[in-house]
Structure formats: C-alpha cells, structure tokens
Design an enzyme around this catalytic site. Structure first.
Site, PDB file in Angstrom:
ATOM      1  CG  HIS A 164      62.470 -56.552  12.880  1.00 50.23           C
ATOM      2  ND1 HIS A 164      62.583 -55.295  13.449  1.00 50.23           N
ATOM      3  CD2 HIS A 164      61.898 -56.312  11.825  1.00 50.23           C
ATOM      4  CE1 HIS A 164      62.003 -54.397  12.970  1.00 50.23           C
ATOM      5  NE2 HIS A 164      61.452 -55.033  11.899  1.00 50.23           N
ATOM      6  CG  ASP A 165      64.422 -54.026   9.777  1.00 54.37           C
ATOM      7  OD1 ASP A 165      63.628 -55.132   9.512  1.00 54.37           O
ATOM      8  OD2 ASP A 165      63.630 -53.396  10.255  1.00 54.37           O
TER       9      ASP A 165
ATOM     10  CG  ASP B 263      57.483 -50.170   9.458  1.00 61.22           C
ATOM     11  OD1 ASP B 263      58.401 -50.607   9.742  1.00 61.22           O
ATOM     12  OD2 ASP B 263      57.055 -50.126   7.986  1.00 61.22           O
TER      13      ASP B 263
ATOM     14  CD  GLU C 116      62.300 -48.811  10.553  1.00 62.16           C
ATOM     15  OE1 GLU C 116      62.884 -49.562  10.274  1.00 62.16           O
ATOM     16  OE2 GLU C 116      61.134 -48.451   9.958  1.00 62.16           O
TER      17      GLU C 116
ATOM     18  CG  ASP D  91      55.779 -52.460  14.098  1.00 60.20           C
ATOM     19  OD1 ASP D  91      55.866 -51.529  13.139  1.00 60.20           O
ATOM     20  OD2 ASP D  91      56.972 -53.159  14.329  1.00 60.20           O
TER      21      ASP D  91
HETATM   22  C1  GLC Z   1      60.665 -51.275   8.406  1.00 53.93           C
HETATM   23  C2  GLC Z   1      60.752 -52.790   9.142  1.00 53.93           C
HETATM   24  C3  GLC Z   1      61.118 -53.696   8.286  1.00 53.93           C
HETATM   25  C4  GLC Z   1      60.053 -53.742   7.045  1.00 53.93           C
HETATM   26  C5  GLC Z   1      60.093 -52.364   6.451  1.00 53.93           C
HETATM   27  C6  GLC Z   1      58.951 -52.149   5.428  1.00 53.93           C
HETATM   28  O1  GLC Z   1      62.015 -50.859   8.005  1.00 53.93           O
HETATM   29  O2  GLC Z   1      61.478 -52.461  10.384  1.00 53.93           O
HETATM   30  O3  GLC Z   1      60.994 -54.892   8.831  1.00 53.93           O
HETATM   31  O4  GLC Z   1      60.357 -54.739   6.100  1.00 53.93           O
HETATM   32  O5  GLC Z   1      59.698 -51.277   7.527  1.00 53.93           O
HETATM   33  O6  GLC Z   1      57.619 -52.180   6.013  1.00 53.93           O
END
Ligand code: GLC
Length: 536
Positions: free
Chosen positions: A331-332, A206, A270, A104
């Site tokens: 995970h979200d 991210d 992402e 990540d």
């Molecule tokens: C992304 C991650 C998430 C995190 C957010 C802030 O969306 O997937 O888990 O809380 O970024 O870093």
C-alpha cells in the site's frame, strides 16, 4: 489446530481494509465486507485463490490522518470497519477456511489524539510526559536537531503550551513513542497479548526501523549523493542517528518473547533495508518467530542478472532455520503492474510464488490491478500532499478492489472513498476467473500447485547458467524436481538447455497445456515469458 510450521507454508494476502469490500455502503471497506469475500480467498477448493494467510492493514480506532496508521486506541476497532464482535467473527470465519490472520501492529507512534499523547502534552511533569520524545528548542527557538520527517519537513513540532518540541518520524499527527521508556515497552507487550488472546496468528510490525533514536540526539549527516531536483528532501541527509539504532533489535526480541508465550504465532516487520541489515534482523530473535520483510524485489532492476544475484545471496545468507520472504507490492509503493507492465508483472509473480520463502500478494495484484492516476488537487494521502512533485502519493495503489463489471466495480453501492480504476469492466475478478489465460488464473495455478509441491514448500533452490537474459533455477527435494525459467528481455530467447523431457506446470501467458511434455533442449521463450516445468 497447532502447526508450528504454518509460516513456512504461508502465502500471505495483504488486505488494505478501506478498499477491499464495503458491506454497509458508506464508500469505505469494512470487516463484514472482508468476511463476505473470504470464500474468494480460500473456500477449500481450487476455485478460490487459495491463500492461507491474511495480513490486514490497521483497523484500530484512528482519526485517519494516515488512514489508520495513526492509532488512538490499540484495544478497539474503528467504527468505519466494525467492532470487536465483527473482528472476532472475521478471525473465526477465516480460521474455518484455513486462513491465518495477521494484524498490523504500529508501535513506533500513536495518533496525536491518543489519550496517552493528550496526557503527555498537558504538562512537563505528567506521568505520560516521558512516553513520547520531548526536547527543548535550540537557543534560537529552532528544532533540537536536523532530523527530518519521512512525510516532509522537520521531524519536530513545537508544542506552544509546554514550550518543547515533540518528535514524529511521520506526520505531526503521529508523535513517536519513547522506546527508551520501559513503560512503553510493557504497554505494547500488553497490546500484543490482547490480540493474541483474540486468536490472531501474528503481526506485521510497522516502521520498526524507526523505533529507537540516538540517545544523544546527534544531527544526521548530509547525504553526499543528494540531488534536490530528483530526490525528495527526506533524502538530503543520511538517517544515521534518527533510525536503525542497534537497540531496535532488543525491542524486536521483546515482541518475540510475547509471541513465544502463545503457541503457533509469527511476526514480520517492515524495514526497507539491504541484505546485511536484513540478515542482522533475522538473527534478532532466537525463537525463530520473526522475520523482517524483504522489499528488495521491488527495488532491484528487473534484469535476470540482478534478480539472480540478489536471490542467490539472500537465499544462502540465512541459516536453515530462518525462512526467506518476497514482496512485489504494497500500500506504500506503486502497483507492480504499473511499475513493470502486465507481462513482466506476471513474470515477477511466477518467480515470487516459486521461490523458497513466504510470498506476499497485495490485494488486486493477482488481477494485475494498476495504479489509478489521481490529480494532486484530489489527493487524500498526506505524504503526496505534503511532498508534491515526486510521485509519492499512495492513493493510486489503494483504489477499490475490482470485483466485477457492475457500478463501482462491485466494491460498494455508494461512491467509493477513492476512485475506481477506469478499466474495471475488463479487469475484474469475475471476468478473470472465466478467462483461462488471465493473471488471476496464473496466481491460482501457482498458489494451488505450491501447496501440494514438496519441491516448492521444502526443496532447495539453486540458480543455473542459461544463455541470454534469462533467470533460471531449480527447486528440488528427493520427491520432486522443478525448473523455473524466466525471460527478462523483450526478445525471444533460446535457452540452449540440455535435452530432457519435462511436463508443463504453467507458463506466464497461461496458454501452454498443463502436463504437456516438452523437450527442454528445444525450449524457446517469448518476450517476458516464464515457464515452470516438472521432471517426473
Ligand atoms: C509504514 C506504513 C505506511 C505508514 C507509515 C507510518 O511505512 O506502511 O503506510 O504511512 O508506516 O505509519
């Protein structure tokens, strides 16, 4: 071994390291724990799951305000997980098993404990002041504009010492870096080099959509469709100026340039965006080393027509040198088996693993792990705590991996940081490995079949018309032709296909005999059943 095309063959397994396997029994997962389980992921034989790429959620040094997505040192591993030596060992053990490692990469924000931020907030004139986004209050003392934080409340926090607000797209403990400052870009390129030199194979970037904000800091316009009863406050505005600016693509390019200097690397990013935006992001890097992650299968309704429509458009909108990808869980978002139920989760997995493109498997989804209900007073996730009442808490999809029926599901000998699912004695890897009809065996069958199947790896995709609530498509290349049929309805479906002889590769219930001949003209699908068939 250099293989420029590995990303086209990748089946990505997403590990949330805090919850995968705890080797030192402190209740939290760690790198040594992952190393111990690499053989489960891929031991080179068909006994293992067979995945060939692992993406790790963040393991950098972090105060853990957002469980690792708040980084205080990009060049070190948090002691919860191990150290650089255990990281190097993980990479080399993974590589020995033919598993690529993706880290990540969190370029949008740091922790508020990062030395860069501490220096930035110390004075208005310090050398790191402009590494973050600082603005004066409005004359009445309120924040500089109406931008909101994804995790609730304004995206601005006043820092009393210097009298200015700093910007944070997420928590106040996660100040956003200023990507209009070339020094930030340079430093982040260094971060990429550092890990590439440690032999990682790529990155998952991210929150890429948040990287660049409007230079004039204009207010976001109100969302005309906002329904305060049903929608979280973040949806009350359209995020026109606070994210998604076109300059983001230039930054993506700068990441791709770094990757291009090392052989054989790949980056995914992402971005929760629709098709036209995905297509734009796909085109951002000329060197084909980047793809935005496509989350649309998690949001479109599970209906044959909707799936067909989206996949047809997505598959055909990309030029041949770009590679699609599909995600069902992470995970979200609540686990796929919780969102869809077990039968439909199998159906969705069968589709994802037989489409043209890179599939993502979130740890535990191969078992049909379900969300664990965690009462609000016990919640750890800052999102759920700060914005209660909308089901946004993410602890439920981050619970310990269910390895076996022993205490704490074999995850740890100490109390895990999040509760273990109550059904772990039945739903775990050990029992599912033994049950030929389990979800795990469906994943294994499809992942291993995919590796050897020229039609799945390189073949074309085209959907076909069939009767009823059924999504059907053909994957084909000169050497092989496969038919996938998926009944999205709760009733039996007679497909009325042309009569041909085909062999069963698998059905989603895993009770059809492998290699058995069937007459496609007589194929009847049970509720939520899917088949993969091969024409010899
Ligand atoms: C992304 C991650 C998430 C995190 C957010 C802030 O969306 O997937 O888990 O809380 O970024 O870093």
């Amino acid at each position: 071994m250099i293989d420029k095309n590995w990303s086209r063959k990748a089946v990505v397994y997403h590990i949330y390291p805090l919850s995968f396997n705890d080797s030192n029994n402190d209740g939290m997962g760690d790198l040594e724990g992952i190393i111990q389980k690499l053989d489960y992921l891929n031991d080179g034989s068909e006994n293992s799951l067979g995945v060939n790429t692992v993406w790790l959620s963040p393991i950098y040094r972090s105060p853990m305000a957002d469980f690792g997505y708040d980084i205080s040192d990009y060049y070190d591993i948090d002691p919860i997980f191990g150290d650089l030596a255990s990281f190097d060992k993980l990479v080399s053990e993974a590589h020995k098993r033919g598993i690529r490692m993706i880290m990540d990469f969190v370029p949008n924000h740091t922790s508020n404990q990062h030395p860069w931020f501490l220096e930035s907030r110390a004075s208005r004139t310090g050398s790191k002041r402009d590494w973050y986004i600082w603005r004066d209050p409005k004359p009445d003392g309120s924040p500089p504009n109406n931008w909101l934080s994804v995790f609730g409340g304004p995206a601005w926090t006043l820092d009393d010492k210097t009298g200015q607000y700093y910007h944070h797209s997420f928590l106040p403990e996660q100040p956003d870096l200023n990507w209009r400052n070339p020094e930030v870009k340079e430093e982040m390129q260094k971060v990429l080099h550092f890990w590439l030199h440690r032999k990682v194979d790529g990155f998952r970037t991210d929150a890429v959509y948040h990287l660049v904000k409007d230079g004039q800091f204009r207010d976001d316009p109100p969302n005309p469709d906002y329904d305060p009863g049903k929608m979280e406050p973040y949806s009350s505005v359209l995020h026109k100026y606070s994210q998604g600016r076109s300059e983001t693509l230039d930054n993506l390019k700068s990441f791709c340039e770094v990757l291009g200097l090392h052989p054989d690397k790949f980056i995914i990013s992402e971005a929760y965006i629709d098709l036209p935006e995905l297509a734009k992001m796909y085109r951002a890097c000329d060197n084909n080393l980047h793809a935005p992650i496509n989350f649309n299968l998690m949001t479109i309704p599970l209906m044959a027509g909707e799936f067909r429509n989206f996949i047809d458009k997505f598959d055909s909108s990309l030029p041949p040198e770009k590679w699609p990808n599909y995600v069902l869980g992470n995970h979200d978002r609540p686990r796929v088996a919780t969102r869809l139920g077990q039968d439909r989760a199998r159906l969705a997995a069968m589709i994802m693993l037989t489409l043209r493109g890179m599939p993502f498997v979130y740890y535990g989804d191969e078992l049909g792990m379900e969300n664990v209900d965690i009462p609000e007073e016990k919640m750890l996730d800052p999102w759920g705590k700060r914005v209660p009442g909308f089901g946004l808490g993410r602890d439920g999809e981050r619970t310990p991996m269910q390895w076996d029926g022993s205490k704490n599901a074999g995850f740890s000998r100490s109390k895990p940081w999040l509760p273990t699912a109550s059904n772990y004695k039945v739903r775990n890897i050990e029992t599912e490995m033994k049950d030929p009809r389990s979800m795990l065996n469906l994943f294994r069958r499809l992942i291993h079949y995919r590796k050897k199947s020229p039609a799945l790896l390189e073949g074309s995709y085209h959907s076909i018309d069939v009767a009823g609530e059924v999504f059907a498509y053909v994957r084909q290349c000169p050497a092989e032709k496969l038919l996938v049929v998926a009944n999205f309805s709760a009733t039996e479906q007679n497909l009325s296909l042309r009569s041909e002889t085909a062999q069963v590769i698998c059905n989603t219930f895993m009770d059809a005999e492998y290699g058995k001949e069937v007459d496609t003209g007589k194929l009847v699908l049970r509720p939520y059943e899917g088949y993969v068939l091969s024409f010899a």
